[in-house]
Every structure is written in C-alpha cells, then in structure tokens.
Scaffold this motif. Sequence first.
Motif, PDB file in Angstrom:
ATOM      1  N   LYS A 176      37.335  49.050  39.645  1.00 39.72           N
ATOM      2  CA  LYS A 176      37.642  47.630  39.420  1.00 39.72           C
ATOM      3  C   LYS A 176      36.425  46.746  39.619  1.00 39.72           C
ATOM      4  O   LYS A 176      36.211  45.774  38.877  1.00 39.72           O
ATOM      5  CB  LYS A 176      38.767  47.175  40.358  1.00 39.72           C
ATOM      6  N   SER A 177      35.632  47.037  40.639  1.00 37.86           N
ATOM      7  CA  SER A 177      34.469  46.187  40.903  1.00 37.86           C
ATOM      8  C   SER A 177      33.471  46.258  39.757  1.00 37.86           C
ATOM      9  O   SER A 177      32.784  45.270  39.449  1.00 37.86           O
ATOM     10  CB  SER A 177      33.809  46.587  42.225  1.00 37.86           C
ATOM     11  N   MET A 178      33.381  47.408  39.099  1.00 40.69           N
ATOM     12  CA  MET A 178      32.475  47.552  37.966  1.00 40.69           C
ATOM     13  C   MET A 178      33.015  46.830  36.731  1.00 40.69           C
ATOM     14  O   MET A 178      32.251  46.202  35.981  1.00 40.69           O
ATOM     15  CB  MET A 178      32.246  49.036  37.675  1.00 40.69           C
ATOM     16  N   VAL A 179      34.333  46.904  36.528  1.00 40.09           N
ATOM     17  CA  VAL A 179      34.945  46.142  35.436  1.00 40.09           C
ATOM     18  C   VAL A 179      34.740  44.642  35.678  1.00 40.09           C
ATOM     19  O   VAL A 179      34.435  43.885  34.747  1.00 40.09           O
ATOM     20  CB  VAL A 179      36.440  46.484  35.319  1.00 40.09           C
ATOM     21  N   ALA A 180      34.879  44.213  36.918  1.00 36.68           N
ATOM     22  CA  ALA A 180      34.671  42.801  37.246  1.00 36.68           C
ATOM     23  C   ALA A 180      33.249  42.364  36.909  1.00 36.68           C
ATOM     24  O   ALA A 180      33.032  41.246  36.434  1.00 36.68           O
ATOM     25  CB  ALA A 180      34.967  42.559  38.726  1.00 36.68           C
ATOM     26  N   ALA A 181      32.280  43.240  37.143  1.00 42.10           N
ATOM     27  CA  ALA A 181      30.896  42.901  36.801  1.00 42.10           C
ATOM     28  C   ALA A 181      30.739  42.686  35.301  1.00 42.10           C
ATOM     29  O   ALA A 181      29.990  41.800  34.860  1.00 42.10           O
ATOM     30  CB  ALA A 181      29.948  43.992  37.296  1.00 42.10           C
ATOM     31  N   LEU A 182      31.443  43.473  34.488  1.00 39.02           N
ATOM     32  CA  LEU A 182      31.399  43.276  33.035  1.00 39.02           C
ATOM     33  C   LEU A 182      32.006  41.927  32.653  1.00 39.02           C
ATOM     34  O   LEU A 182      31.498  41.230  31.759  1.00 39.02           O
ATOM     35  CB  LEU A 182      32.146  44.403  32.324  1.00 39.02           C
ATOM     36  N   VAL A 183      33.095  41.550  33.311  1.00 38.33           N
ATOM     37  CA  VAL A 183      33.711  40.250  33.042  1.00 38.33           C
ATOM     38  C   VAL A 183      32.747  39.126  33.408  1.00 38.33           C
ATOM     39  O   VAL A 183      32.612  38.137  32.674  1.00 38.33           O
ATOM     40  CB  VAL A 183      35.038  40.109  33.811  1.00 38.33           C
ATOM     41  N   LEU A 213      26.057  48.472  32.038  1.00 39.57           N
ATOM     42  CA  LEU A 213      26.008  48.585  33.493  1.00 39.57           C
ATOM     43  C   LEU A 213      25.478  49.946  33.942  1.00 39.57           C
ATOM     44  O   LEU A 213      24.445  50.009  34.620  1.00 39.57           O
ATOM     45  CB  LEU A 213      27.411  48.331  34.060  1.00 39.57           C
ATOM     46  N   LEU A 214      26.146  51.014  33.584  1.00 42.97           N
ATOM     47  CA  LEU A 214      25.757  52.330  34.086  1.00 42.97           C
ATOM     48  C   LEU A 214      24.371  52.737  33.612  1.00 42.97           C
ATOM     49  O   LEU A 214      23.543  53.217  34.402  1.00 42.97           O
ATOM     50  CB  LEU A 214      26.786  53.381  33.656  1.00 42.97           C
ATOM     51  N   GLU A 264      28.563  35.152  44.035  1.00 42.26           N
ATOM     52  CA  GLU A 264      29.820  34.497  43.667  1.00 42.26           C
ATOM     53  C   GLU A 264      30.977  35.491  43.728  1.00 42.26           C
ATOM     54  O   GLU A 264      32.082  35.148  44.168  1.00 42.26           O
ATOM     55  CB  GLU A 264      29.689  33.908  42.266  1.00 42.26           C
ATOM     56  N   MET A 265      30.736  36.719  43.314  1.00 43.67           N
ATOM     57  CA  MET A 265      31.764  37.749  43.392  1.00 43.67           C
ATOM     58  C   MET A 265      32.117  38.062  44.846  1.00 43.67           C
ATOM     59  O   MET A 265      33.265  38.361  45.174  1.00 43.67           O
ATOM     60  CB  MET A 265      31.296  39.023  42.683  1.00 43.67           C
ATOM     61  N   ARG A 266      31.127  37.982  45.734  1.00 39.53           N
ATOM     62  CA  ARG A 266      31.347  38.272  47.158  1.00 39.53           C
ATOM     63  C   ARG A 266      32.009  37.123  47.903  1.00 39.53           C
ATOM     64  O   ARG A 266      32.479  37.307  49.031  1.00 39.53           O
ATOM     65  CB  ARG A 266      30.029  38.598  47.854  1.00 39.53           C
ATOM     66  N   ALA A 267      32.043  35.935  47.317  1.00 40.93           N
ATOM     67  CA  ALA A 267      32.623  34.775  48.000  1.00 40.93           C
ATOM     68  C   ALA A 267      34.134  34.916  48.113  1.00 40.93           C
ATOM     69  O   ALA A 267      34.801  35.397  47.187  1.00 40.93           O
ATOM     70  CB  ALA A 267      32.260  33.492  47.253  1.00 40.93           C
ATOM     71  N   LEU A 268      34.687  34.486  49.222  1.00 40.29           N
ATOM     72  CA  LEU A 268      36.122  34.606  49.464  1.00 40.29           C
ATOM     73  C   LEU A 268      36.927  33.750  48.496  1.00 40.29           C
ATOM     74  O   LEU A 268      36.687  32.551  48.360  1.00 40.29           O
ATOM     75  CB  LEU A 268      36.440  34.187  50.903  1.00 40.29           C
ATOM     76  N   ASN A 269      37.885  34.375  47.820  1.00 45.34           N
ATOM     77  CA  ASN A 269      38.836  33.660  46.972  1.00 45.34           C
ATOM     78  C   ASN A 269      40.207  33.571  47.619  1.00 45.34           C
ATOM     79  O   ASN A 269      40.920  32.591  47.453  1.00 45.34           O
ATOM     80  CB  ASN A 269      38.970  34.356  45.609  1.00 45.34           C
ATOM     81  N   LEU A 278      35.884  38.055  43.713  1.00 50.38           N
ATOM     82  CA  LEU A 278      36.067  38.288  42.281  1.00 50.38           C
ATOM     83  C   LEU A 278      35.721  39.745  42.006  1.00 50.38           C
ATOM     84  O   LEU A 278      34.578  40.091  41.745  1.00 50.38           O
ATOM     85  CB  LEU A 278      35.189  37.347  41.464  1.00 50.38           C
ATOM     86  N   GLY A 279      36.716  40.618  42.155  1.00 52.17           N
ATOM     87  CA  GLY A 279      36.492  42.037  41.939  1.00 52.17           C
ATOM     88  C   GLY A 279      35.962  42.779  43.146  1.00 52.17           C
ATOM     89  O   GLY A 279      35.662  43.976  43.047  1.00 52.17           O
ATOM     90  N   LEU A 280      35.836  42.113  44.276  1.00 52.05           N
ATOM     91  CA  LEU A 280      35.313  42.751  45.479  1.00 52.05           C
ATOM     92  C   LEU A 280      36.240  42.494  46.665  1.00 52.05           C
ATOM     93  O   LEU A 280      36.707  41.370  46.859  1.00 52.05           O
ATOM     94  CB  LEU A 280      33.910  42.237  45.812  1.00 52.05           C
ATOM     95  N   GLN A 281      36.480  43.540  47.455  1.00 55.75           N
ATOM     96  CA  GLN A 281      37.191  43.376  48.711  1.00 55.75           C
ATOM     97  C   GLN A 281      36.228  42.864  49.774  1.00 55.75           C
ATOM     98  O   GLN A 281      35.021  43.170  49.748  1.00 55.75           O
ATOM     99  CB  GLN A 281      37.775  44.718  49.162  1.00 55.75           C
ATOM    100  N   LEU A 282      36.761  42.099  50.705  1.00 55.28           N
ATOM    101  CA  LEU A 282      35.961  41.515  51.777  1.00 55.28           C
ATOM    102  C   LEU A 282      36.590  41.863  53.119  1.00 55.28           C
ATOM    103  O   LEU A 282      37.817  41.862  53.256  1.00 55.28           O
ATOM    104  CB  LEU A 282      35.880  39.995  51.619  1.00 55.28           C
TER     105      LEU A 282
END
Length: 447
Positions: A62-69, A175-176, A251-256, A270-274
Amino acid sequence: MLATTEFALLRRVATEQATNRAPSLVAAVVRDGKLAWSGARGFVDGASPDTDTQYRLGSITKSMVAALVMRLRDAGELDLSDPLERHLPGTAFGKLTIAQLLSHTGGLTSESPGSWWERSLGGDWAALEASVTPAELKHRPGSRFHYSNVGYGALGELVARLRGTSWLQAMRSELLGPLGMSRTTDHPEGRHARGWAVHPFADVLLPEPSPDAGAMAPAGQLWSSITDLARWTSFIGGHTGDVLHPDTVAEMRALNTVDDGDAWTSGYGLGLQLFRHNGRRLAGHTGSMPGFLACTLVDEASGTGGLVLTNSTAGVALVSLTVDLISIVDEYEPRLPADWRPAEIDPELLALTGLWHWGPTPYHLRVLPNGWLSLAPADGDGRASRFRPEGEHWVGLDGYYAGETLRVGRGTDGVPQHLDLATFIFTRTPYDPSAPVPGGVDPDGWR
C-alpha cells in the motif's frame, strides 16, 4: 556497526524467532540511506535465509501504491481532494476523496465482499467494483479511521487509468526500477520463503496459499527481499532519489488520523502508518498475508530504520521487534552532532533577523542554514513556524502558520519595517505607530 551492537541486534532477532516459533526471520537496520546491519534466524529450504531471499510484503504494498498516487498529484494529474468519481466514474463510493482513501478515512468496508480475498483467487476491477454496493460504506466519510483494503484496490485502478497501463507496470517503471528494487515482484522469483501457519499448540506447520489477488493486489500482493525493503525504508526516511521530492514523502508521513483515540500511539498519514513510542515518532507500514508478516519503520528524528520479514501467519511481534532494533542502534551508537559550520546566507536576509513583536509579545526571527526563516516566541512558548521562500514572499512549513504567507513590509528606504503574516502585523517595537497595525495605535502611546 560495533560488535556489541551487532550482537545485541542478533540476540533480539534470535529471541523473537525462537520464542514465537517463526520458521524463519530476517531483519535489518538502515542508516544514512544505506543498509547498516542485517541478520537472520531459522531456515528456508534447510538453509539460513539471506538478504536476497524473498518474502511477501502484504500491506507494505500500500505504501508503494500511495507513492505512485503522490507522483500523479505532484505531476498535476489529480488533486488529493478530488472525489474518486472524477477519475473512476460509476463506483458506489465515488464521492470519497483520494486523500480519504489514502488515509483510510473514507468509511469504506475493510475487506472486499465475497470470499476471504487474501486466500482466494482475485477477479478483475469490474468484478470488484460491482461487488462494492452503497451498503459497503460503513462510516460517514471523514468521521473516523477505518482500515480499508478495498480502498487501495481502487487506488491501484486509479493509477492504472491515469497512466494507461497496469498499476504494477507503473510501479516497475516509476518506482522499483529507479530505486534499484529488482527483487520486488508480484509473484516470487528465485529463492523465496514459503508461507506457513504454525500450530498454536504443537511445533508443526501448515502451508498457506498465495493466490494472485487480482484487483485487490494493490492492497498486498508484492514480494521483496531485505535488500530491496531496506531501500524502501530509506525512501520513507527521506532518501527518495528522483522518485518523489522529500517534502512529498514528509507530507505522506504527516498525521492525518489517529487510530487509537486519546492514546495516540498509532495513526495514519497518506499511505503510511505512524507510531509513537517512548518519545519516538516512527513512520512506515506493517504487512500481513497468510503465511507472512512484514514491517518497516523509520525514526523521523534520527533517520534510523528497522525492517523485519518472516514466513509465519501469526506470532511475531512485528512493531515491537522493529522498534527494538531501532532503539538498540540509537542507544548503542548514538549519532554525533555534525560539526557546526558557517553558512552561506544572502546578506539581505540579515536585515530581517532579530527581535519582532506580535502586539506586545516578543519574537525572534532567525535565518536557517538552508536559507529558510524561523519565527518563534522569544520565551519559546507559543506559535512557532519555519518558512521557505516562494518568489518575493515566504510560506509556512509547519506549526500554526503552516501554508500561510509571510510578507515583508518595507519603508521608503527599503528597510524592513513590519512583517505581515496571515493578517497579523509584527513590528520591531510593540505596536509601532509607523506600521499598519490593524485597529491603529492609540496616539497617546504607552502609559
């Protein structure tokens, strides 16, 4: 790493593998964007696994898909506030925004309707889309965190539509490939671990299936190795190469959203667990598929990251093990501060530095080594933000003034007279009557 550090790391991994009866377990630590240590216990086909042995990543996908988004967002192909139906018309959950899907706040059902998707051969997008009726919206969008694998199936289709190819091909090319992650694939290739379930009351194993998940694959299909996952862990920590700007990953690492209410020990960006643990703030993702568990986390402050892969359905304490690896490294080998050096600063910026006042409250404005500005209360208590130059003005990066514009008001001689920040006027002396203080300044002055 020092020999004492390496032994402490290996002992922690060995204890986890033996205590929780994992068929095999590999782990690693990254620092400064590189693999700093790796260790393994257990066996794959009768031999110890190595850094090239593949395991299934599960939801780290999921985190890799989020990076594509986020790449699509940065390229102007979409906005995170776009409703999904703007790009995928006709879905029953089309009013959910892309940001809500990324952060699991859309209220969408957690699992795809029908057979347990992780152990079943998956269908195509049309079949998945048809199965998700309005009844699968379980919560009011934006009201709470509710983990949704289905949401990432939709995000994978979103990537495919906007790129004109499959989500997997987009991942390979965007990405890869650029990150050198040649051992990350949709199905196992070369040496790989088989997935097992360990009997809860006896030391025996049961093989687990690993069918192709079809349209649900963006939620957990990928396989990878320690070497590749170390590169991804470094990416999350900010060593992004040319795939994304470090600010976008921040921004992906920021708490949502917070996952556990008042405790705020776990949340989602955004695609990352914290996670928060003993003063640390960690970002990454866990993964779970039948026969496999995985975890990657990085400490935002120290930059130290940990990662774990194992071929067991359950039992291994993923997060605590990964956090322990990071903690051992930072405790045994704490980073030394970099040498202080003078910075190359635009001389015109020096005229902005020093004491300013918001009403009667004193603030200090400093120039940071990278040319950014820092505005903070003189006593350290209150609204503080950093600012990055954009054209003739400055834009807040964090704190209360994140996203707000800082403008410099100058006198006829060009000397900075006041700061205009989100309509607040900062002056060199409290309520300077020569500055455009809203409401004016009493003509009789202080008394």
